[in-house]
Design a protein around this motif. Structure first.
Motif, PDB file in Angstrom:
ATOM      1  N   ILE A   1     -49.204  29.406 -61.197  1.00 51.20           N
ATOM      2  CA  ILE A   1     -47.853  29.112 -61.686  1.00 51.20           C
ATOM      3  C   ILE A   1     -47.666  27.601 -61.793  1.00 51.20           C
ATOM      4  CG2 ILE A   1     -45.397  29.261 -61.140  1.00 51.20           C
ATOM      5  CD1 ILE A   1     -46.418  31.926 -61.971  1.00 51.20           C
TER       6      ILE A   1
ATOM      7  N   CYS B   1     -48.334  36.165 -60.830  1.00 48.31           N
ATOM      8  CA  CYS B   1     -48.787  35.050 -61.662  1.00 48.31           C
ATOM      9  C   CYS B   1     -48.087  35.012 -63.017  1.00 48.31           C
ATOM     10  CB  CYS B   1     -50.296  35.124 -61.882  1.00 48.31           C
ATOM     11  SG  CYS B   1     -51.260  35.041 -60.356  1.00 48.31           S
TER      12      CYS B   1
ATOM     13  N   TRP C   1     -43.591  33.346 -71.200  1.00 43.97           N
ATOM     14  CA  TRP C   1     -42.895  32.416 -70.315  1.00 43.97           C
ATOM     15  C   TRP C   1     -41.622  31.869 -70.967  1.00 43.97           C
ATOM     16  CZ3 TRP C   1     -45.031  29.146 -65.937  1.00 43.97           C
ATOM     17  CH2 TRP C   1     -45.921  29.886 -65.171  1.00 43.97           C
TER      18      TRP C   1
END
Length: 518
Positions: free
Chosen positions: A202, A277, A292
């Motif tokens: 991350i 993750c 994301w």
């Protein structure tokens, strides 16, 4: 995923010695020797004479695992238009979040322009506000020695994070140094939580898009707002979300749900790395970035949707289950997903259209929490409530947005009344005719004496600070003494000075705002 477990992907054995702050060279292990030409070079490879090495637009070595997958190219003209729109949003962020959040969500689904992705992630996550509220905190943590227990574990994990990305491929290079700083700072910021290996990828993704300090505060927001409890010692939050995912799968894909139930496959066996993750270790890189973008805007429901889409298309039909007769084959099927279902355009479209809402997730959360308490007792980790996306975070922790408010170009003294307001009327502005009358009165002796120096200063600062035009001139015999006249003039002088000082302070604030947000 236990805290001592490593991540998937290319690995090398841990170095025998300490990194000493990641500034010493690590001894390459046997696995690294097999790919010596790739793993021994870093972002400063040009200085070592290897500038011919090919790097894709994401920073991965061409031909490596991270660079795989067909890319969805956006036309340059469209990209420039999106950049212009995002710049307008970022420069007026509080207004857009308050009134046009739906538009922000749609633009995040289309994909944030690469040139502005790091900045947008900071604004969406609230990391920008967190940094402003804790100025100098990261530097303080960075200078602290840290707990040796966590430092040793962090150093052993550094070379496992995206070893084929130019930023992290060099052992002890700048990328690994920044990664060490960010992870060490978090163990000091949350000593009760410490370090979990799933935090490393991350933090590495964040460092690819922003400096270490900004990456640290975005990591804090992910751990505390988006995925609270995921990286605690007992991993209770990820276990609860595994049950939530499995329950939602029954509605999204009954075929896949029935198969996993028959094989008695626990959700933790396939979803732990996905969720902890945020799919950074699972999807092609172009798909990771698009996921994301939506994750920072809409929250954990995007992670659930991606997991459900993968399960549905990997196990959701009898034809696909023919090769998954046993538990081992099923797990392998989920670990080696078809590139087609992970392709950027296909995956994003499926995720956007999947009808899974925050309300459904929270309802299932309450159900699974009751079952947990009935079978295992109370949770040992008391994590804060999960916030679903940027709007929820902004409403829970409003930032210092008043500095972004538009400032008027004309400023009035504090005691001045606006036109049309009730109260003592303002004296009209002196005209040229009024000035001549005042001079004539002075020449004829109707005024006791010329203006004092303080009155002259007021006249210079305030412009036409002269007796009002409509006020009749008094007879010299009844003229008020000069000392009584000087008091209001001095008061006006102080008000004028205060007004000038007020203007300079406002201008400074406006300039600071421009430097910060433009």
């Amino acid at each position: 995923m236990a805290k001592s477990r490593g991540e998937n992907g290319p690995r090398a054995p841990a170095a025998e010695g300490s990194l000493s702050g990641t500034r010493e060279s690590l001894v390459p292990g046997p696995d690294a020797a097999a790919a010596d030409e790739l793993s021994s070079l870093g972002s400063d490879s040009e200085a070592n004479g290897f500038a011919e090495r090919r790097i894709d637009k994401f920073g991965f070595i061409v031909g490596s695992q991270g660079a795989e997958g067909a890319l969805e190219e956006v036309p340059l003209e469209v990209l420039r238009q999106r950049e212009s729109k995002w710049l307008d949003m970022l420069n007026n962020w509080d207004k857009w979040m308050a009134k046009k959040h739906k538009k922000i969500r749609l633009r995040c689904q289309k994909g944030i322009p690469p040139s502005l992705r790091g900045r947008a992630w900071q604004y969406l996550s609230g990391g920008k506000v967190k940094l402003q509220q804790n100025s100098g905190k990261f530097d303080e943590l960075d200078m602290s020695p840290g707990d040796p227990k966590w430092l040793d574990v962090i150093e052993r994990d550094l070379h496992r994070q995206f070893p084929f990305h130019e930023m992290f491929v060099s052992r002890g290079g700048h990328g690994q140094q920044d990664l060490f700083r960010v992870l060490k700072a978090y163990t000091l910021y949350r000593p009760e939580e410490g370090y979990c290996q799933a935090q490393a990828p991350i933090a590495a993704v964040l460092l690819m898009h922003m400096p270490a300090e900004q990456a640290f505060w975005c990591l804090v927001q992910i751990c505390e707002k988006y995925l609270p409890g995921y990286y605690s010692e007992k991993l209770e939050a990820i276990q609860l979300d595994g049950e939530i995912l499995f329950s939602l799968l029954q509605k999204v894909s009954p075929v896949a749900h029935k198969h996993l139930s028959r094989q008695k496959i626990d959700p933790l066996l396939y979803m732990t790395e996905w969720f902890m993750c945020a799919f950074a270790r699972t999807l092609p890189w172009s798909s990771v970035l698009r996921v994301w973008d939506m994750f920072f805007c809409e929250g954990v429901k995007i992670i659930f949707r991606v997991g459900l889409v993968l399960l549905k298309h990997a196990l959701g039909s009898p034809e696909k289950l023919k090769a998954c007769q046993g538990q081992y084959e099923t797990i392998e099927q989920l670990r080696s997903l078809s590139p087609k279902i992970m392709q950027e355009a296909f995956l994003v479209q499926e995720v956007v259209e999947l009808p899974v809402t925050e309300r459904q997730i929270e309802r299932e959360h309450l159900i699974q929490l009751r079952r947990w308490q009935e079978t295992r007792g109370e949770l040992q980790c008391c994590s804060p409530p999960r916030l679903h996306g940027a709007k929820a975070i902004m409403e829970a922790e409003p930032g210092p947005w008043p500095t972004l408010q538009p400032s008027p170009s004309i400023r009035l003294p504090p005691d001045a009344l606006l036109p049309g307001s009730k109260g003592k009327p303002k004296p009209p502005k002196q005209s040229q005719k009024g000035k001549e009358q005042w001079k004539q009165a002075k020449a004829s002796g109707q005024l006791d004496k010329p203006p004092t120096p303080s009155q002259a200063k007021v006249a210079a600062a305030a412009g036409d600070a002269c007796p009002p035009q409509d006020v009749p001139l008094k007879d010299p015999a009844h003229q008020d003494p000069a000392p009584q006249d000087s008091a209001p003039q001095d008061s006006a002088h102080h008000r004028s000075q205060d007004s000038v000082h007020h203007h300079s302070q406002e201008s400074l604030t406006s300039q600071e705002s421009e430097d910060t947000y433009l």
